[in-house]
Design an enzyme around this catalytic site. Sequence first.
Site, PDB file in Angstrom:
ATOM      1  N   LYS A 110      -2.898 -32.103  11.744  1.00 53.85           N
ATOM      2  CA  LYS A 110      -2.220 -33.430  11.311  1.00 53.85           C
ATOM      3  C   LYS A 110      -0.921 -33.691  11.502  1.00 53.85           C
ATOM      4  O   LYS A 110      -0.478 -34.822  11.647  1.00 53.85           O
ATOM      5  CB  LYS A 110      -2.713 -33.493   9.654  1.00 53.85           C
ATOM      6  CG  LYS A 110      -4.246 -33.464   9.294  1.00 53.85           C
ATOM      7  CD  LYS A 110      -4.901 -34.580   9.704  1.00 53.85           C
ATOM      8  CE  LYS A 110      -6.242 -34.802   9.369  1.00 53.85           C
ATOM      9  NZ  LYS A 110      -6.959 -35.855  10.105  1.00 53.85           N
TER      10      LYS A 110
ATOM     11  N   SER B 145      -2.728 -36.693   7.216  1.00 47.99           N
ATOM     12  CA  SER B 145      -2.866 -36.149   5.855  1.00 47.99           C
ATOM     13  C   SER B 145      -1.473 -35.708   5.371  1.00 47.99           C
ATOM     14  O   SER B 145      -0.317 -35.643   6.319  1.00 47.99           O
ATOM     15  CB  SER B 145      -3.532 -34.999   5.965  1.00 47.99           C
ATOM     16  OG  SER B 145      -3.497 -34.288   4.800  1.00 47.99           O
TER      17      SER B 145
ATOM     18  N   TYR C 166      -5.456 -26.927  10.038  1.00 52.37           N
ATOM     19  CA  TYR C 166      -5.619 -28.323   9.634  1.00 52.37           C
ATOM     20  C   TYR C 166      -4.378 -28.637   9.517  1.00 52.37           C
ATOM     21  O   TYR C 166      -3.981 -30.065   9.932  1.00 52.37           O
ATOM     22  CB  TYR C 166      -6.402 -28.492   8.219  1.00 52.37           C
ATOM     23  CG  TYR C 166      -6.586 -29.695   7.674  1.00 52.37           C
ATOM     24  CD1 TYR C 166      -7.504 -30.650   8.163  1.00 52.37           C
ATOM     25  CD2 TYR C 166      -5.676 -30.263   6.675  1.00 52.37           C
ATOM     26  CE1 TYR C 166      -7.829 -32.022   7.889  1.00 52.37           C
ATOM     27  CE2 TYR C 166      -6.208 -31.425   6.020  1.00 52.37           C
ATOM     28  CZ  TYR C 166      -6.885 -32.407   6.655  1.00 52.37           C
ATOM     29  OH  TYR C 166      -7.213 -33.672   6.167  1.00 52.37           O
TER      30      TYR C 166
HETATM   31  N1  LIG Z   1     -10.622 -37.000   1.190  1.00 50.86           N
HETATM   32  C1  LIG Z   1      -9.322 -36.403   1.330  1.00 50.86           C
HETATM   33  O1  LIG Z   1      -8.857 -36.058   0.210  1.00 50.86           O
HETATM   34  C2  LIG Z   1      -8.412 -36.524   2.431  1.00 50.86           C
HETATM   35  C3  LIG Z   1      -7.052 -36.163   2.271  1.00 50.86           C
HETATM   36  C4  LIG Z   1      -6.169 -36.256   3.500  1.00 50.86           C
HETATM   37  C5  LIG Z   1      -6.827 -36.744   4.658  1.00 50.86           C
HETATM   38  N2  LIG Z   1      -7.793 -37.049   4.743  1.00 50.86           N
HETATM   39  C6  LIG Z   1      -8.513 -37.496   6.156  1.00 50.86           C
HETATM   40  O2  LIG Z   1      -9.257 -38.592   6.198  1.00 50.86           O
HETATM   41  C7  LIG Z   1     -10.075 -38.629   7.200  1.00 50.86           C
HETATM   42  C8  LIG Z   1     -11.520 -38.955   6.589  1.00 50.86           C
HETATM   43  O3  LIG Z   1     -11.975 -37.773   5.798  1.00 50.86           O
HETATM   44  P1  LIG Z   1     -13.119 -38.165   4.322  1.00 50.86           P
HETATM   45  O4  LIG Z   1     -12.378 -37.575   3.144  1.00 50.86           O
HETATM   46  O5  LIG Z   1     -13.380 -39.552   4.518  1.00 50.86           O
HETATM   47  O6  LIG Z   1     -14.157 -37.450   4.946  1.00 50.86           O
HETATM   48  P2  LIG Z   1     -15.759 -37.364   4.880  1.00 50.86           P
HETATM   49  O7  LIG Z   1     -16.180 -38.184   3.530  1.00 50.86           O
HETATM   50  O8  LIG Z   1     -16.298 -35.925   4.875  1.00 50.86           O
HETATM   51  O9  LIG Z   1     -16.110 -38.130   6.141  1.00 50.86           O
HETATM   52  C9  LIG Z   1     -15.880 -37.376   7.502  1.00 50.86           C
HETATM   53  C10 LIG Z   1     -16.465 -38.316   8.492  1.00 50.86           C
HETATM   54  O10 LIG Z   1     -16.104 -37.866   9.458  1.00 50.86           O
HETATM   55  C11 LIG Z   1     -17.580 -37.502  10.509  1.00 50.86           C
HETATM   56  N3  LIG Z   1     -17.456 -36.364  11.265  1.00 50.86           N
HETATM   57  C12 LIG Z   1     -17.312 -35.305  11.018  1.00 50.86           C
HETATM   58  N4  LIG Z   1     -16.987 -34.476  12.039  1.00 50.86           N
HETATM   59  C13 LIG Z   1     -17.207 -35.127  12.987  1.00 50.86           C
HETATM   60  C14 LIG Z   1     -17.270 -35.174  14.582  1.00 50.86           C
HETATM   61  N5  LIG Z   1     -16.999 -34.066  15.108  1.00 50.86           N
HETATM   62  N6  LIG Z   1     -17.438 -36.222  15.294  1.00 50.86           N
HETATM   63  C15 LIG Z   1     -17.395 -37.611  14.887  1.00 50.86           C
HETATM   64  N7  LIG Z   1     -17.420 -37.911  13.559  1.00 50.86           N
HETATM   65  C16 LIG Z   1     -17.511 -36.734  12.669  1.00 50.86           C
HETATM   66  C17 LIG Z   1     -18.697 -37.517   9.233  1.00 50.86           C
HETATM   67  O11 LIG Z   1     -19.908 -37.745   9.652  1.00 50.86           O
HETATM   68  P3  LIG Z   1     -20.915 -36.894  10.175  1.00 50.86           P
HETATM   69  O12 LIG Z   1     -21.170 -35.893   9.564  1.00 50.86           O
HETATM   70  O13 LIG Z   1     -22.141 -38.071  10.318  1.00 50.86           O
HETATM   71  O14 LIG Z   1     -20.587 -36.813  11.740  1.00 50.86           O
HETATM   72  C18 LIG Z   1     -18.184 -38.504   8.115  1.00 50.86           C
HETATM   73  O15 LIG Z   1     -18.487 -39.701   8.769  1.00 50.86           O
HETATM   74  C19 LIG Z   1     -10.108 -37.341   7.745  1.00 50.86           C
HETATM   75  O16 LIG Z   1      -9.137 -37.415   8.923  1.00 50.86           O
HETATM   76  C20 LIG Z   1      -9.390 -36.404   6.731  1.00 50.86           C
HETATM   77  O17 LIG Z   1      -8.581 -35.346   7.302  1.00 50.86           O
HETATM   78  C21 LIG Z   1      -8.871 -37.054   3.710  1.00 50.86           C
END
Ligand SMILES: NC(=O)c1ccc[n+]([C@@H]2O[C@H](COP(=O)([O-])OP(=O)(O)OC[C@H]3O[C@@H](n4cnc5c(N)ncnc54)[C@H](OP(=O)(O)O)[C@@H]3O)[C@@H](O)[C@H]2O)c1
Length: 255
Positions: free
Chosen positions: A165, A148, A161
């Site tokens: 990261k 991130s 967090y």
């Molecule tokens: N969205 C943003 O703005 C943003 C920005 C910077 C970085 N990121 C990074 O991008 C990545 C994905 O984020 P996203 O935005 O796509 O989030 P999201 O839509 O909330 O999806 C998160 C995924 O992780 C799974 N998950 C959560 N806890 C888990 C665990 N303990 N074990 C296995 N699976 C788990 C969830 O599925 P279940 O609930 O079915 O387990 C879901 O499939 C993350 O690493 C996040 O830090 C996101």
Amino acid sequence: MDLSSVFSLDGKVALVTGASKGIGFEIAEIFAAAGAKVVLSSRKQQAVDEMADKLRCQGYEASGVACNVGHMEELPLLVEKTVALYGQIDILVNNAAVNPVFGPVHETSLEVFDKIMDVNVKAAFELCRLCYPHLRKSNGASVINISSIGGLSPEPGLGIYSISKAALISLTKVFAKEWGDSKIRVNAICPGLIKTKFSEALWSNDKIMGVILKQLAIKRAGTSEEIGAMALFLASGASSYTTGAVLTADGGFTI
Ligand SMILES: NC(=O)c1ccc[n+]([C@@H]2O[C@H](COP(=O)([O-])OP(=O)(O)OC[C@H]3O[C@@H](n4cnc5c(N)ncnc54)[C@H](OP(=O)(O)O)[C@@H]3O)[C@@H](O)[C@H]2O)c1
């Protein structure tokens, strides 16, 4: 020149954590479209089954395997099941992450610190370790860690967090250096604000969005598809000389 072969994942097997929605699912989908067999993993079997079905309906090869990556004892089984399904692992995407708290670091308990570090850092380390015997057999192994921009510069209210990261970025560089000889490339993506469930509290709040938009060169939040495309670059031969890289996809937020 055959451009499609540069980005092809034909014959490759990819394991993607956190793939039941958001960025993880889009990564799984674009990998499958590029020819990979994909294992989608998240905590809930039903959720990953549904998303794997969605890919199979498009004619792709995909399976769902449940695993809570914060539970270290579940990780060997995830790797074993992936190999049992498709015989190999060429691409690992450490995408699953949590952020259960918002507020000052001194108010965060050790228990919460451990939970965040387990899911966001320790699981990535352990999955890399467990996948190593398979990755080293591949002729084009790639590990992609979803970090991130908070790992580059701490985000307000997201202290632990951000620490996790930043550790993932360091982990990426350490593995990239050590695994170069084994022909395993390891890279990180640092998304900015991407419109998913994870970041809903930000993009659904007009006041917060107003502040963020002022700092964005590209005046909008990003999409999961845009992160998927960057992941395809890092997974494919298109990035064959790229390792230890930390690529931002943040609409210019960090300029
Ligand atoms: N969205 C943003 O703005 C943003 C920005 C910077 C970085 N990121 C990074 O991008 C990545 C994905 O984020 P996203 O935005 O796509 O989030 P999201 O839509 O909330 O999806 C998160 C995924 O992780 C799974 N998950 C959560 N806890 C888990 C665990 N303990 N074990 C296995 N699976 C788990 C969830 O599925 P279940 O609930 O079915 O387990 C879901 O499939 C993350 O690493 C996040 O830090 C996101």
